[in-house]
Design a protein around this motif. Structure first.
Motif, mmCIF file in Angstrom:
data_model
loop_
_atom_site.group_PDB
_atom_site.id
_atom_site.type_symbol
_atom_site.label_atom_id
_atom_site.label_comp_id
_atom_site.label_asym_id
_atom_site.label_seq_id
_atom_site.Cartn_x
_atom_site.Cartn_y
_atom_site.Cartn_z
ATOM 1 N N GLU A 3 6.233 -23.294 3.600
ATOM 2 C CA GLU A 3 4.889 -22.688 3.637
ATOM 3 C C GLU A 3 4.872 -21.438 4.511
ATOM 4 O O GLU A 3 4.227 -20.454 4.178
ATOM 5 C CB GLU A 3 3.913 -23.744 4.180
ATOM 6 C CG GLU A 3 2.477 -23.324 4.167
ATOM 7 C CD GLU A 3 1.770 -23.695 2.870
ATOM 8 O OE1 GLU A 3 0.746 -23.070 2.620
ATOM 9 O OE2 GLU A 3 2.254 -24.545 2.119
ATOM 10 N N LEU A 4 5.571 -21.462 5.619
ATOM 11 C CA LEU A 4 5.618 -20.325 6.534
ATOM 12 C C LEU A 4 6.289 -19.115 5.869
ATOM 13 O O LEU A 4 5.811 -17.989 5.987
ATOM 14 C CB LEU A 4 6.369 -20.720 7.811
ATOM 15 C CG LEU A 4 6.390 -19.692 8.918
ATOM 16 C CD1 LEU A 4 4.988 -19.372 9.379
ATOM 17 C CD2 LEU A 4 7.231 -20.197 10.068
ATOM 18 N N ARG A 10 3.752 -13.076 1.518
ATOM 19 C CA ARG A 10 2.427 -12.570 1.107
ATOM 20 C C ARG A 10 1.956 -11.448 2.037
ATOM 21 O O ARG A 10 1.447 -10.432 1.592
ATOM 22 C CB ARG A 10 1.410 -13.710 1.117
ATOM 23 C CG ARG A 10 1.565 -14.643 -0.026
ATOM 24 C CD ARG A 10 0.509 -15.714 0.035
ATOM 25 N NE ARG A 10 0.709 -16.688 -1.031
ATOM 26 C CZ ARG A 10 0.279 -17.924 -1.011
ATOM 27 N NH1 ARG A 10 -0.395 -18.373 0.026
ATOM 28 N NH2 ARG A 10 0.489 -18.731 -2.016
ATOM 29 N N PHE A 11 2.082 -11.660 3.355
ATOM 30 C CA PHE A 11 1.669 -10.625 4.294
ATOM 31 C C PHE A 11 2.550 -9.371 4.179
ATOM 32 O O PHE A 11 2.062 -8.250 4.302
ATOM 33 C CB PHE A 11 1.680 -11.151 5.736
ATOM 34 C CG PHE A 11 0.439 -11.920 6.098
ATOM 35 C CD1 PHE A 11 -0.799 -11.305 6.100
ATOM 36 C CD2 PHE A 11 0.524 -13.265 6.436
ATOM 37 C CE1 PHE A 11 -1.939 -12.004 6.429
ATOM 38 C CE2 PHE A 11 -0.620 -13.979 6.761
ATOM 39 C CZ PHE A 11 -1.857 -13.355 6.758
ATOM 40 N N GLY A 12 3.816 -9.564 3.922
ATOM 41 C CA GLY A 12 4.716 -8.427 3.722
ATOM 42 C C GLY A 12 4.316 -7.621 2.486
ATOM 43 O O GLY A 12 4.265 -6.383 2.506
ATOM 44 N N PHE A 13 4.021 -8.322 1.400
ATOM 45 C CA PHE A 13 3.576 -7.651 0.177
ATOM 46 C C PHE A 13 2.253 -6.921 0.410
ATOM 47 O O PHE A 13 2.059 -5.788 -0.031
ATOM 48 C CB PHE A 13 3.458 -8.666 -0.962
ATOM 49 C CG PHE A 13 3.029 -8.056 -2.262
ATOM 50 C CD1 PHE A 13 3.876 -7.219 -2.973
ATOM 51 C CD2 PHE A 13 1.762 -8.285 -2.777
ATOM 52 C CE1 PHE A 13 3.489 -6.639 -4.163
ATOM 53 C CE2 PHE A 13 1.357 -7.713 -3.961
ATOM 54 C CZ PHE A 13 2.222 -6.889 -4.661
ATOM 55 N N LEU A 14 1.312 -7.557 1.118
ATOM 56 C CA LEU A 14 0.021 -6.938 1.437
ATOM 57 C C LEU A 14 0.223 -5.681 2.291
ATOM 58 O O LEU A 14 -0.416 -4.651 2.084
ATOM 59 C CB LEU A 14 -0.866 -7.952 2.166
ATOM 60 C CG LEU A 14 -2.305 -7.520 2.420
ATOM 61 C CD1 LEU A 14 -3.032 -7.271 1.105
ATOM 62 C CD2 LEU A 14 -3.027 -8.581 3.229
ATOM 63 N N GLY A 15 1.154 -5.758 3.254
ATOM 64 C CA GLY A 15 1.454 -4.590 4.090
ATOM 65 C C GLY A 15 2.020 -3.439 3.268
ATOM 66 O O GLY A 15 1.636 -2.280 3.442
ATOM 67 N N LEU A 16 2.951 -3.732 2.337
ATOM 68 C CA LEU A 16 3.499 -2.691 1.464
ATOM 69 C C LEU A 16 2.416 -2.074 0.580
ATOM 70 O O LEU A 16 2.397 -0.858 0.342
ATOM 71 C CB LEU A 16 4.620 -3.268 0.594
ATOM 72 C CG LEU A 16 5.940 -3.554 1.296
ATOM 73 C CD1 LEU A 16 6.909 -4.269 0.343
ATOM 74 C CD2 LEU A 16 6.553 -2.247 1.775
ATOM 75 N N LEU A 17 1.515 -2.923 0.107
ATOM 76 C CA LEU A 17 0.410 -2.425 -0.726
ATOM 77 C C LEU A 17 -0.470 -1.452 0.057
ATOM 78 O O LEU A 17 -0.830 -0.388 -0.443
ATOM 79 C CB LEU A 17 -0.417 -3.605 -1.243
ATOM 80 C CG LEU A 17 -1.507 -3.284 -2.238
ATOM 81 C CD1 LEU A 17 -0.911 -2.702 -3.512
ATOM 82 C CD2 LEU A 17 -2.309 -4.540 -2.563
ATOM 83 N N TRP A 18 -0.770 -1.789 1.342
ATOM 84 C CA TRP A 18 -1.584 -0.897 2.157
ATOM 85 C C TRP A 18 -0.844 0.402 2.483
ATOM 86 O O TRP A 18 -1.452 1.473 2.513
ATOM 87 C CB TRP A 18 -2.029 -1.597 3.439
ATOM 88 C CG TRP A 18 -3.260 -2.428 3.204
ATOM 89 C CD1 TRP A 18 -3.337 -3.782 3.174
ATOM 90 C CD2 TRP A 18 -4.576 -1.944 2.945
ATOM 91 N NE1 TRP A 18 -4.606 -4.186 2.907
ATOM 92 C CE2 TRP A 18 -5.405 -3.058 2.759
ATOM 93 C CE3 TRP A 18 -5.142 -0.685 2.840
ATOM 94 C CZ2 TRP A 18 -6.751 -2.961 2.478
ATOM 95 C CZ3 TRP A 18 -6.507 -0.583 2.561
ATOM 96 C CH2 TRP A 18 -7.288 -1.704 2.384
ATOM 97 N N ILE A 19 0.431 0.325 2.712
ATOM 98 C CA ILE A 19 1.223 1.548 2.955
ATOM 99 C C ILE A 19 1.166 2.459 1.731
ATOM 100 O O ILE A 19 0.990 3.677 1.843
ATOM 101 C CB ILE A 19 2.683 1.192 3.331
ATOM 102 C CG1 ILE A 19 2.732 0.544 4.709
ATOM 103 C CG2 ILE A 19 3.577 2.424 3.278
ATOM 104 C CD1 ILE A 19 4.091 -0.016 5.081
ATOM 105 N N PHE A 20 1.286 1.863 0.542
ATOM 106 C CA PHE A 20 1.199 2.638 -0.703
ATOM 107 C C PHE A 20 -0.176 3.297 -0.835
ATOM 108 O O PHE A 20 -0.279 4.479 -1.170
ATOM 109 C CB PHE A 20 1.484 1.728 -1.907
ATOM 110 C CG PHE A 20 1.312 2.405 -3.227
ATOM 111 C CD1 PHE A 20 2.238 3.325 -3.686
ATOM 112 C CD2 PHE A 20 0.201 2.133 -4.025
ATOM 113 C CE1 PHE A 20 2.072 3.956 -4.897
ATOM 114 C CE2 PHE A 20 0.027 2.760 -5.233
ATOM 115 C CZ PHE A 20 0.965 3.672 -5.677
ATOM 116 N N VAL A 21 -1.257 2.554 -0.558
ATOM 117 C CA VAL A 21 -2.617 3.106 -0.652
ATOM 118 C C VAL A 21 -2.782 4.269 0.324
ATOM 119 O O VAL A 21 -3.328 5.329 -0.043
ATOM 120 C CB VAL A 21 -3.670 2.001 -0.389
ATOM 121 C CG1 VAL A 21 -5.054 2.590 -0.191
ATOM 122 C CG2 VAL A 21 -3.679 1.005 -1.537
#
Length: 156
Positions: A3-4, A10-21
């Protein structure tokens, strides 16, 4: 899967998404700033071109006309202080033998040292540089005025 580990992915993917934005937003901001700067420089260029054209027009004032086609082809007439009326009527300044010319078709007149061409309500209209005129239009050297089927060029 742990689970960890899943939460970390998920947080890594979210961080990459924000960097892209943020990268897209910064690129857009840079492009918009560059576009506004180039638009203002384009406006300045247009203003300088207008000034240059105006200066050239003042240097080369219209001094006469030349008939380019028809029975009077090659004939020239220098501008004097009086109005020039072009048409088929015998009392016109320039009499054109053209079925598409009205009896009093076009007038060239001088107002405050500027020569204008105006249509006198002719059936087929007066055309300046392939555009039909409805109001008095200032003349400049090189303009071609179509009176019926007869082209007339403004000369210096």
């Amino acid at each position: 899967m742990n689970e960890l580990l899943l939460t970390a992915i998920r947080f890594g993917f979210l961080g990459l998404l924000w960097i892209f934005v943020f990268a897209v937003m910064s690129t857009l901001r840079r492009d918009l700033k560059g576009a506004s700067a180039s638009a203002s420089s384009r406006r300045a260029d247009l203003a300088s071109n207008r000034t240059t054209r105006r200066d050239r027009a003042q240097k080369a004032q219209p001094g006469g006309i030349e008939i380019l086609d028809g029975p009077l082809a090659g004939a020239t007439m220098a501008f004097s202080g009086a109005d020039i009326v072009i048409g088929r009527a015998p009392d016109c300044t320039i009499v054109l033998i053209d079925d598409y010319v009205s009896s009093k078709h076009t007038r060239l007149r001088r107002v405050d040292n500027v020569w204008f061409v105006e249509d006198l309500g002719s059936t087929n209209g007066t055309w300046v540089n392939r555009a039909r005129i409805t109001n008095a239009t200032p003349l400049s050297v090189g303009m071609v005025i179509n009176v019926g089927r007869t082209p007339v060029k403004v000369t210096a």
